[in-house]
Design a protein around this motif. Structure first.
Motif, PDB file in Angstrom:
ATOM      1  N   HIS A 150      -6.094  -2.338   4.535  1.00 35.36           N
ATOM      2  CA  HIS A 150      -4.773  -1.954   4.993  1.00 35.36           C
ATOM      3  C   HIS A 150      -4.814  -2.096   6.518  1.00 35.36           C
ATOM      4  CE1 HIS A 150      -1.799   1.648   5.084  1.00 35.36           C
ATOM      5  NE2 HIS A 150      -1.236   0.511   5.360  1.00 35.36           N
ATOM      6  N   PHE A 180       0.825  -1.206   0.000  1.00 33.46           N
ATOM      7  CA  PHE A 180       0.000   0.000   0.000  1.00 33.46           C
ATOM      8  C   PHE A 180       0.864   1.264   0.000  1.00 33.46           C
ATOM      9  CE2 PHE A 180      -2.858   3.166   1.607  1.00 33.46           C
ATOM     10  CZ  PHE A 180      -4.038   2.850   0.962  1.00 33.46           C
ATOM     11  N   HIS A 193      -9.203  -2.567  -0.921  1.00 32.88           N
ATOM     12  CA  HIS A 193      -7.912  -1.909  -0.585  1.00 32.88           C
ATOM     13  C   HIS A 193      -7.717  -1.882   0.935  1.00 32.88           C
ATOM     14  CE1 HIS A 193      -7.559  -0.697  -4.786  1.00 32.88           C
ATOM     15  NE2 HIS A 193      -8.857  -0.450  -4.706  1.00 32.88           N
TER      16      HIS A 193
END
Ligand SMILES: Cc1cc2nc3c(=O)[nH]c(=O)nc-3n(C[C@H](O)[C@H](O)[C@H](O)COP(=O)(O)OP(=O)(O)OC[C@H]3O[C@@H](n4cnc5c(N)ncnc54)[C@H](O)[C@@H]3O)c2cc1C
Length: 377
Positions: free
Chosen positions: A275, A245, A273
């Motif tokens: 993280h 990331f 996405h």
């Protein structure tokens, strides 16, 4: 009645406060305008991680370190609590360990102070990690954690008392033609204006934002109840997903293997996405996150699936006494598609500074200092 200041700052998020601080330190008379009764944008919704290790080497890492040092000075001056426990990126898979070990070897030459620790040393740094399958971790002592809710409520008071900064909450700036500024029902005169508008691309200079390359990013977040018996997280934690990331790790030749494995094995992490980051507040709560949904339109509703995926991922490395979720929210930040942040002058004496993406807490005070220098204040 018309009022006056040397510098008008528009936006009461962390970028606005940092710019107000930078100008006030130079002895300028500063007024800050904020639309809401209390700042409620990205700055009050984040992890509070001041995270230089997330910046790519060179100019951005140098700026982040400068910003971190200003943060520390200010936190001490304002007597605001923070944790200087550093950060740990942990590895449970061979490809994660390969990236972290490669980065640790390159780090000193790139200006980072961090080191690879084996399993035993990693567990000595953090009792919050699952020992099963832990291969080691990348330790860095540069990262600090603040409580964004405390900062956004206390810093204005400090700036008012120490530097005489004036604050106008509940006041939208709708028009600037220096020296005149329309702020709610008031007219102000200022020599210059610094616009830290966050992701409000519609009120001021919409014509510039329409073609500037910015977009919005929505992040879902979770917070637990305070951990029992004074249990401490220690360093803020990141793990394998962070490595693909943050641009920091793009210098590693081992990164593509990790990226391929994540895409094949756990596409749901890539889809949202995800993280996995963990920080702790002074009250002992754990802040867990995050996800990323990109686009100008922001769905006002949170997705249960995202919360579940995030919690599942964080639970692969975090061993905390109580992961019962007490709060769920989302935040939205502005991000430029190519640049690390946006800083430009739409007219003489006016500077727009926004879109630091997921690094606005980290970069804020460095950016404030840089802007006032560039404007020659
Ligand atoms: C969930 C989440 C987690 C994050 N975690 C981290 C982290 O751990 N570390 C890190 O470095 N960064 C993190 N970030 C990124 C960081 O929070 C942002 O980059 C940063 O807060 C942006 O600050 P800002 O001042 O530009 O925007 P904001 O905080 O959104 O503030 C902008 C303000 O301007 C006001 N405004 C806009 N237009 C006007 C106007 N015309 N008149 C008056 N007021 C106006 C708005 O009301 C708003 O309050 C995170 C972000 C999110 C959402």
């Amino acid at each position: 009645m018309e009022r006056s200041a040397d510098v008008a700052v528009i936006g009461g998020g962390i970028l606005g406060l940092a710019h107000a601080f930078a100008a006030a330190k130079l002895g300028k008379r500063v007024v800050l305008f904020e639309r809401s009764q209390r700042a409620s944008g990205a700055s009050v919704r984040n992890f509070g991680m001041i995270w230089p290790i997330g910046q790519p080497h060179g100019e951005m890492h140098v700026l982040a370190m400068r910003s971190r040092n200003i943060w520390l000075e200010l936190l001490k001056q304002a007597l605001l609590s923070y944790s200087a426990a550093g950060s740990l990126h942990v590895a449970y898979r061979d490809d994660e360990a390969a990236v972290l070990q490669e980065f640790a070897e390159l780090a000193a030459g790139l200006g980072y102070q961090c080191q690879w620790l084996d399993t035993t040393e990693t567990l000595k740094r953090s009792g919050a990690l699952r020992p099963d399958g832990l291969l080691g971790g990348l330790w860095s002592d540069s990262e600090i954690t603040v409580d964004p809710r405390l900062i956004l409520s206390s810093l204005p008071e400090f700036l008012r008392e120490r530097f005489g900064v004036q604050f106008r909450y509940g006041t939208v700036v709708t028009w600037i033609e220096l020296p005149r500024i329309q702020a709610g029902a008031e007219f102000w005169k200022a020599d210059c204006a610094i616009v830290c508008n966050g992701d409000d691309f519609e009120t001021l200079y919409p014509e510039h934002f329409a073609t500037s390359g910015v977009t919005r990013v929505k992040l879902q977040m979770l917070r637990t109840y305070p951990q029992p018996d004074g249990w401490l997280l220690g360093p803020a934690l990141a793990a394998g997903l962070t490595l693909h990331f943050y641009p920091t790790f793009e210098v590693c030749s081992t990164l593509p293997v990790l990226r391929r494995r994540i895409a094949e094995e756990t596409p749901e992490y890539d889809r949202w996405h995800i993280h996995g980051l963990v920080s702790q507040t002074a009250q002992g709560e754990l802040t867990l996150g995050d996800s990323h949904e990109y686009g100008m339109f922001v769905d006002i509703f949170n997705k249960v699936e995202i919360d579940e995926v995030m919690l599942r991922y964080v639970s692969t490395f975090l061993r905390a006494p109580d992961l019962t979720i007490a709060q769920r929210w989302h935040g939205v930040y502005a991000k430029h598609r190519e640049k690390p942040y946006l800083s430009f002058s739409p007219a003489d004496g006016i500077r727009i500074v926004t879109a630091p993406g997921g690094s606005g807490m980290t970069l804020s005070f460095g950016l404030g200092e840089k802007t006032v220098q560039e404007m020659g204040l």
